[in-house]
Design a protein around this motif. Structure first.
Motif: not given
Length: 155
Positions: A79-83
């Protein structure tokens, strides 16, 4: 009648001259402190975003390239690039990445690429027993203080 400046000056002097308890200044001697193994060349570093969102995926590439230049491998959190608004995903998703990196036997250290107030929100969702059983260096950029303190206090 004293001015506010005089009062604050006197208060500061009094505070500076007040002796602190000896046990406050003593180095902690707690044999139960768990220290993670050292990071070595070829180790894998898990990359997570426990708080603020990363708006540009190029920033992740820079982190991966920097780790590679240090002789380390990178493992990007799911989820490091989730927003989710200004956060890097929902509280549950960000906590899941923290827990997953500590559970992953291939990951030797955890690097937080963003910090901020969002770290506070995930503290109740962390698996502290899992973290305690899998000690790893937790490294952060920006403000991950609440995450560091909570993990230290609970493990």
């Amino acid at each position: 009648m004293p001015t506010r400046r005089t009062f604050l000056t006197q208060l500061g002097i009094a505070a500076a001259l007040t002796p602190l308890p000896k046990n406050l200044l003593a180095a902690p001697n707690n044999p139960s402190i768990i220290k993670p193994p050292r990071i070595r060349l070829g180790d894998t570093v898990g990359i997570i975003n426990p708080a603020g969102a990363t708006f540009n995926s190029d920033e992740i590439d820079v982190v991966k390239e920097s780790l590679a230049a240090l002789g380390l491998k990178a493992n990007l959190g799911k989820h490091a690039l989730d927003r989710y608004g200004y956060l890097a995903g929902t509280d549950e998703a960000r906590a899941a990445d923290v827990n997953a990196m500590f559970a992953d036997k291939e990951v030797n250290a955890v690097l937080c690429i963003r910090g901020g107030w969002g770290c506070n929100r995930i503290l109740p969702l962390l698996d502290y027993n899992l973290i305690k059983k899998n000690p790893k260096a937790l490294i952060g950029y920006s403000d991950i203080t609440s995450l560091l303190v909570a993990i230290y206090a609970r493990t």
